[in-house]
Structures are given as structure tokens and as C-alpha cells.
Design a protein around this motif. Sequence first.
Motif, short mmCIF file in Angstrom:
data_model
loop_
_atom_site.label_atom_id
_atom_site.label_comp_id
_atom_site.label_asym_id
_atom_site.label_seq_id
_atom_site.Cartn_x
_atom_site.Cartn_y
_atom_site.Cartn_z
N LYS A 276 0.85 -1.21 0.00
CA LYS A 276 0.00 0.00 0.00
C LYS A 276 0.87 1.24 0.00
O LYS A 276 1.97 1.23 0.54
CB LYS A 276 -0.87 0.05 1.26
N PRO A 277 0.35 2.34 -0.54
CA PRO A 277 1.06 3.61 -0.37
C PRO A 277 1.16 3.94 1.12
O PRO A 277 0.25 3.61 1.89
CB PRO A 277 0.16 4.62 -1.09
N LEU A 278 2.24 4.58 1.51
CA LEU A 278 2.49 4.84 2.92
C LEU A 278 1.36 5.61 3.58
O LEU A 278 0.92 5.25 4.68
CB LEU A 278 3.82 5.58 3.11
N ASN A 279 0.86 6.67 2.95
CA ASN A 279 -0.22 7.45 3.56
C ASN A 279 -1.47 6.60 3.78
O ASN A 279 -2.15 6.72 4.80
CB ASN A 279 -0.57 8.67 2.70
N GLU A 280 -1.78 5.73 2.83
CA GLU A 280 -2.94 4.86 2.98
C GLU A 280 -2.71 3.84 4.09
O GLU A 280 -3.61 3.54 4.89
CB GLU A 280 -3.23 4.14 1.67
N ALA A 281 -1.50 3.30 4.17
CA ALA A 281 -1.17 2.33 5.21
C ALA A 281 -1.27 2.96 6.59
O ALA A 281 -1.81 2.37 7.53
CB ALA A 281 0.22 1.75 4.98
#
Length: 111
Positions: free
Chosen positions: A99-104
Motif C-alpha cells: 500500500k502507499p504509505l499514507n494509505e497504510a
Amino acid sequence: MIESPLLEKMTGYIGGRWTENEQGNTFDVYNPATGEVIAKVASMPESEVKAAVNAGKSALRLTNPYSIETRRKWLEDIRDALRANKEEVGRILCLEHGKPLNEAQGEVDYA
């Protein structure tokens, strides 16, 4: 391999204790973005999976003697620990799930 203070053990947690699996077998966890092996975790045999399920069922029965306030405090403590470690939990999810870091990191807020 992934390095994190939140991942001190890669073994099973059954009945309130960390346990190695009976045969010592592991399986690889891959970063889906790179294909790199980021961890080797315990591969539990059927007997240990059943022991974990039974321990979980027993834990559910143990909550009855505890007040709703006590159980709420447990959940609040988990929430607070997740929030305090949001960046690291997000980084681990990012590596493990791709996942993209912000989403994670958003998964922590959602949890």
C-alpha cells in the motif's frame, strides 16, 4: 529483512505466550512491490492452529468476569498504542501489503 522494534518476535502467540512451532518451519513474507523477502515467520502445523483457536475461544469466555469499563480500557489502550506507533505500523503495512504509505498509516486511524 524488515527491522522494527514492533516486530521483536516472528513466532506464534498462543494462550498468552510466544511459542516456536513444533517443527521449526517458517514461510517467507514478500514485499509485493519488490519481491524481496522481508520476513520469515513461523509456519504453524494444524495442531498449533487448533491450539490457537481454542485459546482464543477461552479468552472470549474470560471477558465475562470483567466489567465493561475494564474491557473499554483495554480497547482504549490498544487504540493509544496504535496511534503512538502510527508511522511504524504504517511502514510495516506498506512493506507487507504494498500500500502507499499514507494509505497504510490511514489504516491505523481506521482501526
